[in-house]
Write a protein that holds these residues in place. Sequence first.
Motif, PDB file in Angstrom:
ATOM      1  N   THR A  33       1.023  -1.757  -0.228  1.00  0.00           N
ATOM      2  CA  THR A  33      -0.024   0.055  -0.030  1.00  0.00           C
ATOM      3  C   THR A  33       0.758   1.105  -0.049  1.00  0.00           C
ATOM      4  O   THR A  33       1.733   1.300   0.095  1.00  0.00           O
ATOM      5  CB  THR A  33      -0.956   0.018   1.530  1.00  0.00           C
ATOM      6  OG1 THR A  33      -2.280   1.191   1.136  1.00  0.00           O
ATOM      7  CG2 THR A  33       0.182   0.551   2.245  1.00  0.00           C
ATOM      8  N   GLY A  35       0.861   5.491   1.220  1.00  0.00           N
ATOM      9  CA  GLY A  35       0.478   6.633   1.872  1.00  0.00           C
ATOM     10  C   GLY A  35       0.920   8.114   0.721  1.00  0.00           C
ATOM     11  O   GLY A  35       1.033   7.842   0.115  1.00  0.00           O
ATOM     12  N   ALA A  36       0.649   9.476   1.574  1.00  0.00           N
ATOM     13  CA  ALA A  36       1.030  10.649   0.591  1.00  0.00           C
ATOM     14  C   ALA A  36       2.311  10.364   0.517  1.00  0.00           C
ATOM     15  O   ALA A  36       3.026  11.039  -0.223  1.00  0.00           O
ATOM     16  CB  ALA A  36       0.576  11.760   1.246  1.00  0.00           C
ATOM     17  N   ALA A  37       3.526  10.024   1.526  1.00  0.00           N
ATOM     18  CA  ALA A  37       4.797  10.061   1.383  1.00  0.00           C
ATOM     19  C   ALA A  37       5.804   8.751   1.369  1.00  0.00           C
ATOM     20  O   ALA A  37       6.878   8.964   1.086  1.00  0.00           O
ATOM     21  CB  ALA A  37       4.801  11.238   2.855  1.00  0.00           C
ATOM     22  N   ILE A  40       4.948   0.555   0.832  1.00  0.00           N
ATOM     23  CA  ILE A  40       4.870   0.027   1.895  1.00  0.00           C
ATOM     24  C   ILE A  40       5.043  -1.294   0.777  1.00  0.00           C
ATOM     25  O   ILE A  40       4.078  -1.575   0.190  1.00  0.00           O
ATOM     26  CB  ILE A  40       4.314  -0.577   2.511  1.00  0.00           C
ATOM     27  CG1 ILE A  40       4.162   1.124   3.269  1.00  0.00           C
ATOM     28  CG2 ILE A  40       4.225  -0.931   3.906  1.00  0.00           C
ATOM     29  CD1 ILE A  40       4.520   2.075   4.639  1.00  0.00           C
ATOM     30  N   ARG A  61       9.627   0.347   4.348  1.00  0.00           N
ATOM     31  CA  ARG A  61       9.002   1.311   3.790  1.00  0.00           C
ATOM     32  C   ARG A  61       9.757   2.034   3.302  1.00  0.00           C
ATOM     33  O   ARG A  61      11.299   2.857   3.344  1.00  0.00           O
ATOM     34  CB  ARG A  61       8.716   2.083   5.463  1.00  0.00           C
ATOM     35  CG  ARG A  61       7.751   3.555   5.302  1.00  0.00           C
ATOM     36  CD  ARG A  61       7.286   3.869   6.285  1.00  0.00           C
ATOM     37  NE  ARG A  61       6.200   4.868   6.159  1.00  0.00           N
ATOM     38  CZ  ARG A  61       6.798   6.692   7.259  1.00  0.00           C
ATOM     39  NH1 ARG A  61       8.376   6.792   7.770  1.00  0.00           N
ATOM     40  NH2 ARG A  61       5.730   7.228   7.316  1.00  0.00           N
ATOM     41  N   ARG A 127      -2.082   9.223  -6.077  1.00  0.00           N
ATOM     42  CA  ARG A 127      -0.942   9.037  -5.919  1.00  0.00           C
ATOM     43  C   ARG A 127      -0.103   8.577  -7.167  1.00  0.00           C
ATOM     44  O   ARG A 127       1.324   8.519  -7.042  1.00  0.00           O
ATOM     45  CB  ARG A 127       0.374   7.484  -5.048  1.00  0.00           C
ATOM     46  CG  ARG A 127      -1.579   6.971  -3.975  1.00  0.00           C
ATOM     47  CD  ARG A 127      -1.413   8.011  -2.941  1.00  0.00           C
ATOM     48  NE  ARG A 127      -1.887   8.446  -1.775  1.00  0.00           N
ATOM     49  CZ  ARG A 127      -2.431   9.356  -0.737  1.00  0.00           C
ATOM     50  NH1 ARG A 127      -1.767  10.197  -1.113  1.00  0.00           N
ATOM     51  NH2 ARG A 127      -2.622   8.548   0.505  1.00  0.00           N
ATOM     52  N   PRO A 145       8.337  -4.946  10.747  1.00  0.00           N
ATOM     53  CA  PRO A 145       7.048  -5.757  11.409  1.00  0.00           C
ATOM     54  C   PRO A 145       5.951  -5.961  10.581  1.00  0.00           C
ATOM     55  O   PRO A 145       5.567  -3.841  10.313  1.00  0.00           O
ATOM     56  CB  PRO A 145       6.851  -6.078  12.315  1.00  0.00           C
ATOM     57  CG  PRO A 145       7.503  -5.098  13.401  1.00  0.00           C
ATOM     58  CD  PRO A 145       8.800  -4.083  13.041  1.00  0.00           C
ATOM     59  N   ASN A 146       5.738  -6.419   9.926  1.00  0.00           N
ATOM     60  CA  ASN A 146       4.219  -6.300   8.976  1.00  0.00           C
ATOM     61  C   ASN A 146       2.581  -6.568   9.957  1.00  0.00           C
ATOM     62  O   ASN A 146       3.002  -7.767  10.562  1.00  0.00           O
ATOM     63  CB  ASN A 146       3.988  -7.537   8.089  1.00  0.00           C
ATOM     64  CG  ASN A 146       2.978  -7.270   6.543  1.00  0.00           C
ATOM     65  OD1 ASN A 146       1.932  -6.003   7.611  1.00  0.00           O
ATOM     66  ND2 ASN A 146       3.206  -7.566   6.003  1.00  0.00           N
ATOM     67  N   ARG A 192      -7.749  10.516   4.600  1.00  0.00           N
ATOM     68  CA  ARG A 192      -8.071   9.170   5.224  1.00  0.00           C
ATOM     69  C   ARG A 192      -8.271   9.144   6.601  1.00  0.00           C
ATOM     70  O   ARG A 192      -8.551   9.076   7.530  1.00  0.00           O
ATOM     71  CB  ARG A 192      -6.673   8.856   5.348  1.00  0.00           C
ATOM     72  CG  ARG A 192      -5.925   7.764   4.308  1.00  0.00           C
ATOM     73  CD  ARG A 192      -5.121   7.049   4.634  1.00  0.00           C
ATOM     74  NE  ARG A 192      -3.773   7.521   4.348  1.00  0.00           N
ATOM     75  CZ  ARG A 192      -2.945   7.102   5.180  1.00  0.00           C
ATOM     76  NH1 ARG A 192      -3.215   5.723   6.065  1.00  0.00           N
ATOM     77  NH2 ARG A 192      -2.209   7.930   5.457  1.00  0.00           N
ATOM     78  N   ASP A 264      -1.004  14.371  12.690  1.00  0.00           N
ATOM     79  CA  ASP A 264      -0.685  13.199  12.118  1.00  0.00           C
ATOM     80  C   ASP A 264      -0.592  11.857  11.570  1.00  0.00           C
ATOM     81  O   ASP A 264      -0.374  11.258  10.750  1.00  0.00           O
ATOM     82  CB  ASP A 264      -0.444  14.090  10.254  1.00  0.00           C
ATOM     83  CG  ASP A 264      -0.644  13.507   9.245  1.00  0.00           C
ATOM     84  OD1 ASP A 264      -1.576  13.467   8.577  1.00  0.00           O
ATOM     85  OD2 ASP A 264      -0.059  13.523   8.265  1.00  0.00           O
ATOM     86  N   ASP A 291       3.611   5.722  11.888  1.00  0.00           N
ATOM     87  CA  ASP A 291       3.653   7.565  10.597  1.00  0.00           C
ATOM     88  C   ASP A 291       4.030   8.720  11.870  1.00  0.00           C
ATOM     89  O   ASP A 291       3.190   9.772  11.953  1.00  0.00           O
ATOM     90  CB  ASP A 291       2.480   7.494   9.657  1.00  0.00           C
ATOM     91  CG  ASP A 291       2.763   8.622   9.055  1.00  0.00           C
ATOM     92  OD1 ASP A 291       4.307   9.655   9.259  1.00  0.00           O
ATOM     93  OD2 ASP A 291       2.284   9.204   8.450  1.00  0.00           O
TER      94      ASP A 291
HETATM   95  N1  LIG Z   1       4.118  -2.062  10.157  1.00  0.00           N
HETATM   96  C1  LIG Z   1       3.416  -1.843   8.578  1.00  0.00           C
HETATM   97  N2  LIG Z   1       2.265  -3.042   8.701  1.00  0.00           N
HETATM   98  C2  LIG Z   1       1.598  -2.856   7.816  1.00  0.00           C
HETATM   99  N3  LIG Z   1       0.789  -2.104   7.354  1.00  0.00           N
HETATM  100  C3  LIG Z   1       1.746  -0.934   6.918  1.00  0.00           C
HETATM  101  C4  LIG Z   1       2.559  -0.807   8.209  1.00  0.00           C
HETATM  102  N4  LIG Z   1       3.022   0.940   8.112  1.00  0.00           N
HETATM  103  C5  LIG Z   1       2.598   1.462   7.368  1.00  0.00           C
HETATM  104  N5  LIG Z   1       1.537   0.107   6.824  1.00  0.00           N
HETATM  105  C6  LIG Z   1       0.457   1.054   5.976  1.00  0.00           C
HETATM  106  O1  LIG Z   1       0.977   2.072   4.817  1.00  0.00           O
HETATM  107  C7  LIG Z   1      -0.145   2.415   5.196  1.00  0.00           C
HETATM  108  C8  LIG Z   1       0.965   4.225   4.707  1.00  0.00           C
HETATM  109  O2  LIG Z   1       1.809   4.283   5.116  1.00  0.00           O
HETATM  110  P1  LIG Z   1       2.557   5.339   6.156  1.00  0.00           P
HETATM  111  O3  LIG Z   1       1.764   5.652   7.227  1.00  0.00           O
HETATM  112  O4  LIG Z   1       3.881   5.087   6.511  1.00  0.00           O
HETATM  113  O5  LIG Z   1       2.670   6.242   5.317  1.00  0.00           O
HETATM  114  P2  LIG Z   1       2.599   7.286   4.852  1.00  0.00           P
HETATM  115  O6  LIG Z   1       2.928   8.265   2.972  1.00  0.00           O
HETATM  116  O7  LIG Z   1       3.952   8.430   5.659  1.00  0.00           O
HETATM  117  O8  LIG Z   1       1.036   8.232   5.231  1.00  0.00           O
HETATM  118  P3  LIG Z   1       1.017   9.753   5.157  1.00  0.00           P
HETATM  119  O9  LIG Z   1      -0.186   9.514   4.021  1.00  0.00           O
HETATM  120  O10 LIG Z   1      -0.196   9.981   6.243  1.00  0.00           O
HETATM  121  O11 LIG Z   1       1.643  10.852   4.808  1.00  0.00           O
HETATM  122  C9  LIG Z   1      -0.519   2.517   6.439  1.00  0.00           C
HETATM  123  O12 LIG Z   1      -1.463   3.945   7.072  1.00  0.00           O
HETATM  124  C10 LIG Z   1      -0.442   1.025   6.485  1.00  0.00           C
HETATM  125  O13 LIG Z   1      -1.765   1.199   6.317  1.00  0.00           O
END
Ligand SMILES: Nc1ncnc2c1ncn2[C@@H]1O[C@H](COP(=O)(O)OP(=O)(O)OP(=O)(O)O)[C@@H](O)[C@H]1O
Length: 333
Positions: A33, A35-37, A40, A61, A127, A145-146, A192, A264, A291
């Motif tokens: 998956t 997020g914005a930044a 994963i 990540r 995205r 860890p996942n 979100r 956030d 995050d």
């Molecule tokens: N350790 C993990 N295990 C399982 N899923 C994860 C893990 N870390 C992140 N995720 C999933 O991936 C998504 C995006 O990760 P993360 O929040 O780190 O991204 P981001 O780009 O920093 O988010 P944002 O959009 O808030 O900036 C999380 O919301 C979660 O669903």
Amino acid sequence: MQADNDVEAVFHRIATYFGTLTPTGSISFSYLTEGAANTIWNVHFSQDSNLSQHDASVVLRLRKDISSTIPTQGLKEQFEERIAPLFLFDPSLLLPVDLLQLCPAVVEDMNQKLHHLEATDQRKALRIGVYHPSFDIEPYAMIMPNLGHGAGIVVEFKPKWLAQSPSAPRNAQQCRTCALNALRRSRGVSGRGDSGFCPFDLLSSHNGILSSALRQIWDDEESSNVQPALRQLQKLQRQHNEVGLHDFLNPVDKDFSVAMALRDCSVVLKIVEAAPREECRLCIPAVKLLDLDLKDAGGGKLAKWARMEAELIEEGWYTTKGGPTIRCAMAFQ
Ligand SMILES: Nc1ncnc2c1ncn2[C@@H]1O[C@H](COP(=O)(O)OP(=O)(O)OP(=O)(O)O)[C@@H](O)[C@H]1O
Ligand SMILES: O=P(O)(O)O[C@@H]1[C@@H](OP(=O)(O)O)[C@H](OP(=O)(O)O)[C@H](O)[C@H](OP(=O)(O)O)[C@H]1OP(=O)(O)O
């Protein structure tokens, strides 16, 4: 071939993470998956690998190539210096995160996978067009860890602002989060951060209010483990509360990085079947905050925070009641 050797070296580094010095079989990565930044990635081991029992038990990540992200090594140092000390009361709320050095071939492969996901409509429209920096610019990923691995289900939400904005008017009818959600819904957008409930309901001592908020994210009454973590998050937000319009407009000597990170982050709950003799059908053995990257006020962020707060105040989003789709706890105080 050099690229193969490089991938093999990444495999060895991941094996070392698991305490195995002589890995067998092969490794691969699949998109989980984003997020914005950050993106994963699941880590897979072939069936003939002596690490196969760890298949999909960790994720990588990778930061995206956008102005709001900083080098991963620096991010990790910031996390250890500024965020981890805030959670000494319960370090288990944070996921153990390590740095992992990648190689050019793995980074390139992941970027190609993002392109392929786009070409096959498997990447969210908002995205599209953003990838990872090349290995020369960003050699590291985080390995952790996942949370989705193993029995049970994972539920995730963003609690956002658990304290009212210091620049909200005194007669506010809506909290910062509900006010922003109302503004965004009126414009037909939502992210979100709009979970469909008021964040203050998560802290309610009234069981019915808490349960009804949580039922927006999962379909059960079990909620007992969630509030201690959220109360601590609220306490930390109150301690880092210089986030009003005046602060954003007068940023000299101010540091918003921790305050805005605390507003956030995501909460992830692991929900599993309870043992037969337990009172509840389900239990929550793990509550994690994800995050908590420090927010960089550069790259236009400071201007965005100031503009958002000014809009909320000037357009009256704090002082109007949310309307039929938003029920802010503040309107019922
Ligand atoms: N350790 C993990 N295990 C399982 N899923 C994860 C893990 N870390 C992140 N995720 C999933 O991936 C998504 C995006 O990760 P993360 O929040 O780190 O991204 P981001 O780009 O920093 O988010 P944002 O959009 O808030 O900036 C999380 O919301 C979660 O669903
Ligand atoms: O501005 P907000 O409050 O909407 O928060 C943004 C989030 O939107 P949300 O409201 O949670 O849907 C936004 O989340 P999504 O895009 O909805 O995943 C990001 O987390 C963004 O942070 P960054 O740009 O990745 O550093 C977040 O931006 P900042 O917290 O850095 O301002």
